[in-house]
Write a protein that holds these residues in place. Structure first.
Motif, PDB file in Angstrom:
ATOM      1  N   LEU A 187       0.830  -1.201   0.000  1.00 56.53           N
ATOM      2  CA  LEU A 187       0.000   0.000   0.000  1.00 56.53           C
ATOM      3  C   LEU A 187       0.868   1.256   0.000  1.00 56.53           C
ATOM      4  CD1 LEU A 187      -2.841   1.220   0.157  1.00 56.53           C
ATOM      5  CD2 LEU A 187      -2.666   1.095   2.664  1.00 56.53           C
ATOM      6  N   ALA A 188       1.948   1.241   0.780  1.00 52.76           N
ATOM      7  CA  ALA A 188       2.849   2.395   0.832  1.00 52.76           C
ATOM      8  C   ALA A 188       3.492   2.653  -0.532  1.00 52.76           C
ATOM      9  CB  ALA A 188       3.927   2.170   1.889  1.00 52.76           C
ATOM     10  N   VAL A 189       3.896   1.578  -1.217  1.00 53.18           N
ATOM     11  CA  VAL A 189       4.498   1.716  -2.551  1.00 53.18           C
ATOM     12  C   VAL A 189       3.491   2.306  -3.537  1.00 53.18           C
ATOM     13  CG1 VAL A 189       5.411   0.422  -4.522  1.00 53.18           C
ATOM     14  CG2 VAL A 189       6.207  -0.117  -2.219  1.00 53.18           C
ATOM     15  N   VAL A 190       2.256   1.799  -3.489  1.00 56.02           N
ATOM     16  CA  VAL A 190       1.214   2.272  -4.410  1.00 56.02           C
ATOM     17  C   VAL A 190       0.877   3.735  -4.137  1.00 56.02           C
ATOM     18  CG1 VAL A 190      -1.204   2.007  -5.074  1.00 56.02           C
ATOM     19  CG2 VAL A 190       0.247  -0.010  -4.832  1.00 56.02           C
ATOM     20  N   LEU A 191       0.695   4.097  -2.855  1.00 58.16           N
ATOM     21  CA  LEU A 191       0.332   5.471  -2.507  1.00 58.16           C
ATOM     22  C   LEU A 191       1.437   6.451  -2.872  1.00 58.16           C
ATOM     23  CD1 LEU A 191      -1.470   5.048   0.938  1.00 58.16           C
ATOM     24  CD2 LEU A 191      -2.493   5.620  -1.262  1.00 58.16           C
ATOM     25  N   ARG A 192       2.683   6.090  -2.559  1.00 56.15           N
ATOM     26  CA  ARG A 192       3.796   6.988  -2.901  1.00 56.15           C
ATOM     27  C   ARG A 192       3.851   7.241  -4.397  1.00 56.15           C
ATOM     28  NH1 ARG A 192      10.201   5.677  -3.256  1.00 56.15           N
ATOM     29  NH2 ARG A 192       9.343   4.385  -4.927  1.00 56.15           N
ATOM     30  N   SER A 193       3.752   6.173  -5.169  1.00 49.60           N
ATOM     31  CA  SER A 193       3.845   6.298  -6.623  1.00 49.60           C
ATOM     32  C   SER A 193       2.671   7.093  -7.179  1.00 49.60           C
ATOM     33  CB  SER A 193       3.880   4.909  -7.263  1.00 49.60           C
ATOM     34  OG  SER A 193       4.899   4.119  -6.700  1.00 49.60           O
ATOM     35  N   GLY A 194       1.467   6.774  -6.702  1.00 53.70           N
ATOM     36  CA  GLY A 194       0.279   7.453  -7.209  1.00 53.70           C
ATOM     37  C   GLY A 194       0.260   8.927  -6.900  1.00 53.70           C
ATOM     38  N   ILE A 195       0.686   9.299  -5.680  1.00 53.70           N
ATOM     39  CA  ILE A 195       0.672  10.707  -5.276  1.00 53.70           C
ATOM     40  C   ILE A 195       1.748  11.505  -6.005  1.00 53.70           C
ATOM     41  CG2 ILE A 195       1.062  12.271  -3.332  1.00 53.70           C
ATOM     42  CD1 ILE A 195      -0.256  10.110  -1.548  1.00 53.70           C
ATOM     43  N   LEU A 196       2.970  10.943  -6.086  1.00 55.07           N
ATOM     44  CA  LEU A 196       4.065  11.680  -6.733  1.00 55.07           C
ATOM     45  C   LEU A 196       3.869  11.822  -8.239  1.00 55.07           C
ATOM     46  CD1 LEU A 196       7.222  10.324  -4.845  1.00 55.07           C
ATOM     47  CD2 LEU A 196       6.195  12.595  -4.682  1.00 55.07           C
ATOM     48  N   ALA A 197       3.072  10.947  -8.842  1.00 51.56           N
ATOM     49  CA  ALA A 197       2.825  11.042 -10.286  1.00 51.56           C
ATOM     50  C   ALA A 197       1.722  12.030 -10.634  1.00 51.56           C
ATOM     51  CB  ALA A 197       2.478   9.658 -10.854  1.00 51.56           C
ATOM     52  N   LEU A 198       0.900  12.419  -9.659  1.00 51.28           N
ATOM     53  CA  LEU A 198      -0.231  13.312  -9.934  1.00 51.28           C
ATOM     54  C   LEU A 198       0.163  14.668 -10.521  1.00 51.28           C
ATOM     55  CD1 LEU A 198      -2.719  12.724  -6.962  1.00 51.28           C
ATOM     56  CD2 LEU A 198      -3.144  12.344  -9.403  1.00 51.28           C
ATOM     57  N   PRO A 199       1.236  15.323 -10.049  1.00 53.36           N
ATOM     58  CA  PRO A 199       1.572  16.642 -10.612  1.00 53.36           C
ATOM     59  C   PRO A 199       1.900  16.638 -12.098  1.00 53.36           C
ATOM     60  CG  PRO A 199       2.643  16.361  -8.489  1.00 53.36           C
ATOM     61  CD  PRO A 199       2.060  15.030  -8.862  1.00 53.36           C
ATOM     62  N   TYR A 200       2.336  15.506 -12.657  1.00 57.22           N
ATOM     63  CA  TYR A 200       2.710  15.486 -14.070  1.00 57.22           C
ATOM     64  C   TYR A 200       1.528  15.833 -14.973  1.00 57.22           C
ATOM     65  CZ  TYR A 200       7.278  13.505 -12.929  1.00 57.22           C
ATOM     66  OH  TYR A 200       8.546  13.323 -12.442  1.00 57.22           O
ATOM     67  N   PRO A 201       0.419  15.092 -14.924  1.00 55.02           N
ATOM     68  CA  PRO A 201      -0.717  15.489 -15.772  1.00 55.02           C
ATOM     69  C   PRO A 201      -1.361  16.791 -15.315  1.00 55.02           C
ATOM     70  CG  PRO A 201      -1.320  13.646 -14.364  1.00 55.02           C
ATOM     71  CD  PRO A 201       0.153  13.831 -14.216  1.00 55.02           C
ATOM     72  N   PHE A 202      -1.331  17.084 -14.009  1.00 53.77           N
ATOM     73  CA  PHE A 202      -1.923  18.325 -13.505  1.00 53.77           C
ATOM     74  C   PHE A 202      -1.207  19.540 -14.093  1.00 53.77           C
ATOM     75  CE2 PHE A 202      -1.777  21.790 -10.387  1.00 53.77           C
ATOM     76  CZ  PHE A 202      -3.128  22.088 -10.285  1.00 53.77           C
ATOM     77  N   LEU A 203       0.134  19.511 -14.072  1.00 52.00           N
ATOM     78  CA  LEU A 203       0.906  20.627 -14.638  1.00 52.00           C
ATOM     79  C   LEU A 203       0.725  20.693 -16.150  1.00 52.00           C
ATOM     80  CD1 LEU A 203       4.215  20.288 -12.586  1.00 52.00           C
ATOM     81  CD2 LEU A 203       2.558  22.156 -12.437  1.00 52.00           C
ATOM     82  N   ALA A 204       0.716  19.533 -16.811  1.00 51.86           N
ATOM     83  CA  ALA A 204       0.559  19.518 -18.266  1.00 51.86           C
ATOM     84  C   ALA A 204      -0.799  20.082 -18.680  1.00 51.86           C
ATOM     85  CB  ALA A 204       0.728  18.094 -18.793  1.00 51.86           C
ATOM     86  N   ARG A 205      -1.822  19.835 -17.882  1.00 55.60           N
ATOM     87  CA  ARG A 205      -3.166  20.314 -18.225  1.00 55.60           C
ATOM     88  C   ARG A 205      -3.297  21.829 -18.069  1.00 55.60           C
ATOM     89  NH1 ARG A 205      -8.232  18.383 -18.962  1.00 55.60           N
ATOM     90  NH2 ARG A 205      -7.587  16.226 -18.647  1.00 55.60           N
ATOM     91  N   ARG A 206      -2.565  22.411 -17.139  1.00 59.36           N
ATOM     92  CA  ARG A 206      -2.758  23.837 -16.862  1.00 59.36           C
ATOM     93  C   ARG A 206      -1.989  24.745 -17.830  1.00 59.36           C
ATOM     94  NH1 ARG A 206       1.235  26.300 -13.314  1.00 59.36           N
ATOM     95  NH2 ARG A 206      -0.396  27.717 -12.553  1.00 59.36           N
ATOM     96  N   TRP A 207      -1.014  24.195 -18.578  1.00 59.30           N
ATOM     97  CA  TRP A 207      -0.267  25.047 -19.505  1.00 59.30           C
ATOM     98  C   TRP A 207      -1.091  25.358 -20.748  1.00 59.30           C
ATOM     99  CZ3 TRP A 207       2.732  26.563 -16.150  1.00 59.30           C
ATOM    100  CH2 TRP A 207       3.641  25.774 -15.453  1.00 59.30           C
ATOM    101  N   PRO A 208      -0.954  26.568 -21.308  1.00 58.50           N
ATOM    102  CA  PRO A 208      -1.601  26.887 -22.597  1.00 58.50           C
ATOM    103  C   PRO A 208      -0.744  26.369 -23.755  1.00 58.50           C
ATOM    104  CG  PRO A 208      -0.504  28.833 -21.734  1.00 58.50           C
ATOM    105  CD  PRO A 208      -0.317  27.757 -20.698  1.00 58.50           C
ATOM    106  N   TYR A 209      -1.375  25.723 -24.713  1.00 60.65           N
ATOM    107  CA  TYR A 209      -0.673  25.176 -25.878  1.00 60.65           C
ATOM    108  C   TYR A 209      -1.095  25.976 -27.105  1.00 60.65           C
ATOM    109  CZ  TYR A 209       0.352  21.308 -22.754  1.00 60.65           C
ATOM    110  OH  TYR A 209       0.782  20.553 -21.690  1.00 60.65           O
ATOM    111  N   CYS A 210      -0.194  26.844 -27.580  1.00 59.45           N
ATOM    112  CA  CYS A 210      -0.558  27.702 -28.707  1.00 59.45           C
ATOM    113  C   CYS A 210       0.457  27.615 -29.848  1.00 59.45           C
ATOM    114  CB  CYS A 210      -0.711  29.155 -28.250  1.00 59.45           C
ATOM    115  SG  CYS A 210       0.733  29.788 -27.386  1.00 59.45           S
ATOM    116  N   ARG A 211       1.331  26.631 -29.812  1.00 55.31           N
ATOM    117  CA  ARG A 211       2.325  26.488 -30.886  1.00 55.31           C
ATOM    118  C   ARG A 211       1.916  25.390 -31.851  1.00 55.31           C
ATOM    119  NH1 ARG A 211       7.842  26.502 -27.193  1.00 55.31           N
ATOM    120  NH2 ARG A 211       7.712  28.663 -26.438  1.00 55.31           N
TER     121      ARG A 211
END
Length: 332
Positions: free
Chosen positions: A166-190
């Protein structure tokens, strides 16, 4: 580290026509276009052959490991429960990328929806961190088995194994969340063209028309906090293991005890050596062609899932015996 280097390099490796060919004004594109391996488009069909072969081996090998551990009562031990977790992780890692990659190679099916791209990104980072965490858990199992053998069964109980998992799953799941979150918030205009075979984090956010240093810095933080700490704990475990082995009275005893660690050490090498090689190539290989970097990144996703079942199938007597028994039974 690899992410930061990739961010700095992709822009000047893509031709201007490619950057301008799909330029529009949008905040979040509905789809991205994956190029596969830029520069080697004519060889995509040939490149697909080894990747498809390795994917089939990975699927069959890891499902075989899961089946044998389930059927063989003598393998219902902590080390093999962790091995099953590793097999599931390898299956998810390879399946989250290889089918889409092969569809690009075979059918030129390059479109991927924005949501699917972010989902793939999350799965990649989540399960790669999970794989590393499982190897740490396996190192801890070897440490207890060799340094404190009389307390192995009482230390690694089913509840403790569940908590570690459970600790391995939670650590991995939580630390991976910022990747799509940050990618979603950027504007893509190129452009929405990704010069890669899958939605690698920095390859995606590099298309944003804003300062993406926070994404690069988080990638470096994640690399240090996950891989760095995991390698540290594995090193500490094996330092204690080697000290215990060298205190054994006979050479045969030392070799036999060390032999129980060989499979795990090979699994560690199968994961970390391609990862470090890929990271160093991205960071310091300033004259390395983009297609070579992407090939190395693709191999990193498929080599560990292929090698792990082979390593444990060859090195583990119970797994090898059960496998031979299955084949012998089918032949007769």
């Amino acid at each position: 580290m690899k992410d930061i280097a990739f961010c700095l390099r992709v822009g000047h490796l893509l031709p201007d026509s490619m950057l301008d060919s799909n330029t529009t004004d949008f905040t979040n594109p509905s789809t991205f276009i994956l190029l596969g391996i830029p520069g080697l488009e004519r060889a995509h069909v040939w490149i697909s052959i080894p990747f498809c072969t390795m994917y089939i081996i990975a699927i069959l090998g890891n499902f075989t490991i899961l089946f044998i551990v389930k059927m063989e009562q003598s393998l219902h031990e902590p080390m093999y429960y962790f091995l099953c977790m590793l097999a599931v992780t390898d299956l998810v890692m390879s399946t989250s990328t290889l089918p889409k990659m092969l569809s690009i190679f075979w059918f030129n099916s390059r479109e991927i929806s924005f949501s699917a791209c972010l989902t793939q990104m999350y799965f990649l980072h989540c399960f790669s961190a999970m794989e590393s965490g499982i190897l740490v858990a396996m190192a801890f199992d070897r440490y207890v088995a060799i340094c404190h053998p009389l307390r192995h069964s009482t230390t690694l109980t089913d509840s403790v194994l569940a908590k570690i998992g459970l600790a391995v799953v939670l650590r991995s799941g939580i630390l991976a969340l910022p990747y799509p979150f940050l990618a979603r918030r950027w504007p893509y205009c190129r452009t929405n063209i990704i010069p890669h075979s899958y939605c690698e984090h920095i390859a995606v956010v590099n298309l944003a028309c804003t300062d993406i240093r926070i994404s690069s810095y988080y990638g470096l933080f994640d690399l240090c906090s996950v891989i760095g700490m995991d390698v540290f704990f594995i090193t500490v475990s094996y330092t204690q293991i080697l000290r215990a082995i060298f205190r054994l009275p006979t050479k045969d005893a030392r070799l036999k005890t060390f032999g129980t660690c060989i499979s795990h050490l090979c699994a560690i090498s199968a994961l970390y050596i391609p990862d470090f090689f890929s990271s160093l190539t991205h960071r310091f290989g300033h004259n390395v062609p983009l297609h070579f970097l992407i090939l190395i990144a693709n191999l990193y996703l498929v080599v560990p899932p292929v090698l792990h079942p082979i390593i444990y199938g060859v090195r583990t007597k119970q797994i090898r015996g059960r496998l031979l028994q299955l084949f012998t039974h089918k032949v007769t």
